[in-house]
Enzyme design. Structure first.
Site, PDB file in Angstrom:
ATOM      1  CG  HIS A   1      41.867  41.511  36.870  1.00 22.39           C
ATOM      2  ND1 HIS A   1      41.584  40.114  36.487  1.00 22.39           N
ATOM      3  CD2 HIS A   1      43.128  41.148  37.495  1.00 22.39           C
ATOM      4  CE1 HIS A   1      42.451  39.244  37.155  1.00 22.39           C
ATOM      5  NE2 HIS A   1      43.205  39.837  37.731  1.00 22.39           N
TER       6      HIS A   1
ATOM      7  CG  ASN B   1      42.526  36.643  39.531  1.00 25.31           C
ATOM      8  OD1 ASN B   1      42.264  36.644  38.503  1.00 25.31           O
ATOM      9  ND2 ASN B   1      43.865  37.240  40.092  1.00 25.31           N
TER      10      ASN B   1
ATOM     11  CB  CYS C   1      44.894  38.951  34.905  1.00 28.90           C
ATOM     12  SG  CYS C   1      45.346  37.558  36.113  1.00 28.90           S
TER      13      CYS C   1
END
Length: 362
Positions: free
Chosen positions: A251, A281, A113
Site C-alpha cells: 500500500h 495515497n 485502504c
C-alpha cells in the site's frame, strides 16, 4: 473435486489528468516540497474531475481488454471504495451499467485502504466455492472529496485514482494463494471521518464540512505492526522464505512505512514497487495501480511470487501471497479514457479550499 484457483488475467488503471504538485499545495498551505517529500515521499497527486464510478469504469475497461474476455463473461463485480458516488445504490451497479454487463453479482466493499486486498480475497474464495468464472475487482477512490484543505497533515497525503484486475478460474496453481486480513478496532478512531453517514446531522447548515481525524504517529506504529504480522503469517503458511519473494506490492501510504515494512519482514527494499511519489495515497486504489504499473514496467516476471500488504482505517490490515501465471502482457487494449478536463487541480479545488478556509476562520 479438482482444486481451482483465480488467476489475475487482466489489469488496468485510471488516473485523472489534473496533477496537484507539492508546490501547488504550498500556495495555500504552510508547507513546502522539501517538507512533504522528506516525510512522505510524495511529489504530486491527482485530483479527479469525475465521480469515483467513472474512474472505476475506465480502469475496468482496460483490465477486461487486457484479459481478453468479453463483458458478458464477467459474472462478479466487487468495488473496493470508501468514497463512493452514492451509498444507495452501490457504485458496483453503476460500473456494471456503464460496462453493459448483463447480470453479474455486484457489490461495494469498504475496508478503506485495505479494501482491494479484502476484495481480492473475497472474490478468490467465492470463485473457488461457487460457479463464478470471471470476476472484476476494482479499487477506486476520490478522496479529495473528503479533505479539509486547511489541514496540512492530511491535505498533502491523498489523491484520486482507480485500479482493476480480472480474475479467471483456472486449475493452475496461480493467483492469490493465501491471505491474512484483519482489523485492529482499538485504533478505529485514529484514522476516521467520524460523522459522515447517519451519524451526521442532516439538517446542519454546515454539512459540507466534516472532520478527517488523523493521528499520524500512532497510525505508523499500528500499520507497520499489522502489515508485518500478516506478512509473516502468510509467508509461514505458504512455506516461502523472504528470499523467495520476487516483488512486494505494498500500500502506497508513506515511503517510510514501505521501507519499515520491508525491514521488519527481512525483504530487500529494492523488491518493493513504489509509485507514491507520483500519486500519493489513493487508498483502495494504491495496490491495483501499483500492480498494473509493476507489470507495465517489467518488474513482474512469469511465475513470480508476490507479497501484497496494506492497512487502512478501521484499522484494517492484510497481506497476501500471489503466484503469478505465465502471461505478463495484455491480450488486448482499450481506448477508454475519462472525459477531457480543461481545469488545473487548483481550479478543481478552488471552492473546496475557500469553504475550508471560511470554516476554519469561524
Amino acid at each position: 473435486m479438482t482444486q481451482c484457483y483465480a488467476e489475475i488475467t487482466g489489469w488496468g488503471k485510471c488516473l485523472p489528468p489534473a496533477t496537484l504538485s507539492n508546490h501547488d499545495l504550498s500556495t495555500f498551505l504552510d508547507t513546502s516540497d522539501e517538507w512533504i517529500q522528506s516525510r512522505t515521499g510524495i511529489e504530486q497527486r491527482r485530483i479527479s474531475h469525475v465521480n469515483t464510478s467513472d474512474l472505476a469504469t475506465v480502469a475496468a475497461q482496460h483490465a477486461i481488454a487486457c484479459a481478453g474476455v468479453s463483458v458478458e463473461e464477467i459474472d462478479l463485480i466487487i468495488v473496493a471504495t470508501c468514497s463512493p458516488d452514492s451509498l444507495i445504490p452501490n457504485i458496483a451497479s453503476r460500473v456494471q451499467q456503464n460496462l453493459g454487463i448483463p447480470s453479474a453479482a455486484a457489490f461495494d466493499l469498504n475496508a478503506a485502504c485495505t479494501g482491494f486486498l479484502y476484495g481480492l480475497e473475497t472474490a478468490t474464495r467465492l470463485m473457488q466455492a461457487s460457479h463464478y468464472r470471471h470476476a472484476l475487482v476494482i479499487g477506486a477512490e476520490r478522496l479529495s472529496f473528503y479533505l479539509d484543505w486547511t489541514k496540512r497533515d492530511t491535505a498533502v497525503l491523498f489523491g484520486d485514482g482507480a485500479g482493476a484486475v480480472v480474475l479467471s478460474k483456472t486449475e493452475q496453481k496461480v493467483g492469490l494463494q493465501d491471505a491474512q486480513i484483519g482489523c485492529d478496532a482499538q485504533g478505529r478512531d485514529i484514522l476516521a471521518v467520524p460523522k459522515f453517514g447517519t451519524a451526521m446531522d442532516r439538517f446542519d447548515a454546515d454539512n459540507g464540512y466534516w472532520a478527517f481525524d488523523f493521528v499520524g504517529k500512532e497510525i505508523f506504529k499500528r500499520a507497520v505492526r499489522g502489515m508485518g504480522a500478516a506478512a509473516q503469517q502468510v509467508l509461514a503458511r505458504s512455506g516461502l522464505s523472504t528470499e523467495e519473494i520476487d516483488v512486494v506490492i505494498p500500500h502506497q501510504a508513506n515511503i517510510r512505512i514501505i521501507q519499515t515494512l520491508c525491514d521488519l519482514a527481512g525483504i530487500a527494499q529494492d523488491k518493493a514497487f513504489v509509485n507514491i511519489h507520483r500519486y500519493g495515497n489513493t487508498s483502495a486504489a494504491t495496490v491495483p495501480i501499483a500492480l498494473c504499473e509493476a507489470l507495465e514496467q517489467g518488474k513482474i516476471k512469469p511465475h513470480d511470487d508476490l507479497l501484497v500488504a496494506a492497512f487502512g482505517a478501521g484499522l484494517t490490515w492484510g497481506a497476501g501471497h500471489i503466484r503469478w501465471g505465465e502471461r505478463i502482457t495484455p491480450l488486448g487494449k482499450s481506448d477508454a479514457q475519462l472525459p477531457s478536463c480543461d481545469h488545473t487541480a487548483l481550479d478543481l479545488l478552488s471552492k473546496a479550499i475557500e469553504h475550508c478556509k471560511r470554516h476554519q476562520s469561524e
